[in-house]
Enzyme design. Sequence first.
Site, PDB file in Angstrom:
ATOM      1  CD  GLU A  94      -0.333   2.655  -5.285  1.00 36.90           C
ATOM      2  OE1 GLU A  94       0.808   2.500  -5.386  1.00 36.90           O
ATOM      3  OE2 GLU A  94      -0.802   3.775  -4.415  1.00 36.90           O
ATOM      4  CG  ASP A 108       5.615   8.585  -3.308  1.00 35.96           C
ATOM      5  OD1 ASP A 108       4.300   8.408  -4.039  1.00 35.96           O
ATOM      6  OD2 ASP A 108       5.867   8.187  -2.414  1.00 35.96           O
ATOM      7  CE1 TYR A 151       5.589   4.128   2.773  1.00 36.34           C
ATOM      8  CE2 TYR A 151       7.394   4.137   1.474  1.00 36.34           C
ATOM      9  CZ  TYR A 151       6.411   4.830   1.904  1.00 36.34           C
ATOM     10  OH  TYR A 151       6.329   6.137   1.593  1.00 36.34           O
ATOM     11  CE1 TYR A 199       5.014   3.615  -1.718  1.00 33.22           C
ATOM     12  CE2 TYR A 199       3.322   2.424  -3.169  1.00 33.22           C
ATOM     13  CZ  TYR A 199       4.263   3.361  -2.918  1.00 33.22           C
ATOM     14  OH  TYR A 199       4.629   4.142  -4.113  1.00 33.22           O
ATOM     15  CB  CYS A 239      -1.489   4.341  -1.394  1.00 36.47           C
ATOM     16  SG  CYS A 239      -0.117   5.160  -1.011  1.00 36.47           S
TER      17      CYS A 239
END
Length: 223
Positions: free
Chosen positions: A206, A45, A164, A140, A136
Site C-alpha cells: 500500500e 488503481d 472511503y 483506506y 486495502c
Amino acid sequence: MPNFCQEALAASQKLWDANFNHPFVQALADGSLDLKIFKGYVIQDAYYLQSFGAAHALAAYKATTSDLAIRFGQGLVDTFQSELELHGSFIKDLEISQTDLDAFTPSPNAYAYSNHMRLAGHDQDMAFILATLLPCYWLYEEIGHYLAEHRPDNPFYNRWIDTYSSDWFSENVRQMKDLMDQLAADKSPEEFAALIHAFKQSVYYEYMFWDDAYYQRDWAVEE
C-alpha cells in the site's frame, strides 16, 4: 489465540503510520497534489482493483459455507459496482483519454501487489486471501477519515475522500475485520504468523503504491 486484527496492526504499525505520512496522502490532505499524479494513480488503481476483485472471487470459490461465499461474493460486487464506478467517473471527468489507457503499463509495485493477491487467491485458503486483502479495506477507511478532517479545496479529491470515509464503507470494513478474526481463530501459531506476514506485506505494498504514483515510477533503472 490472540485477536488477529490487533496483532496484525501491532506488527505493521511502523509501515501503517508511514502511509499517512506519505507525500501523496499529505498532498491530498492539503489539496496540493498535482492532478497529473492523481490521474496516473486512478489508472493504476483501476488496474489493481481487477486483481482485488479476482482474489475475492477465488475466496468465494474456496468458501466452505454458503454464508462465507456470500460474504466474499458481496465484496466482489462492492468492488466492481462502487470502486470501479468511482474510478470510471474520474476517468471521464479528468478527461483521461483512450490513448492514455492504451499506453498504460502497471507500475512495478502495482504489478507486484496485484500478483501478491492473485497468488494468495490461487494457492492459499480463505484466511490467507483475506489477510492480503484486508489492509486495502482497513487502511483506506482510516485514511479516508483522516482526510475528511482536512477537506482540500478540490472536488475530485473530496469525491475520493467521501467514498472511503462513508458509513457504508466503514461498515464493510468492520465486517471484513470481524471475518478475518473468525477465520484466524483456529489457526496454529505457525499459520497465524504466516497470516500476519501476508497482512504486513500488503501494508508495505500500500505504501509503495502511493510511492510509485507520486514519483511516477516506471520500469527504468536509475544509474
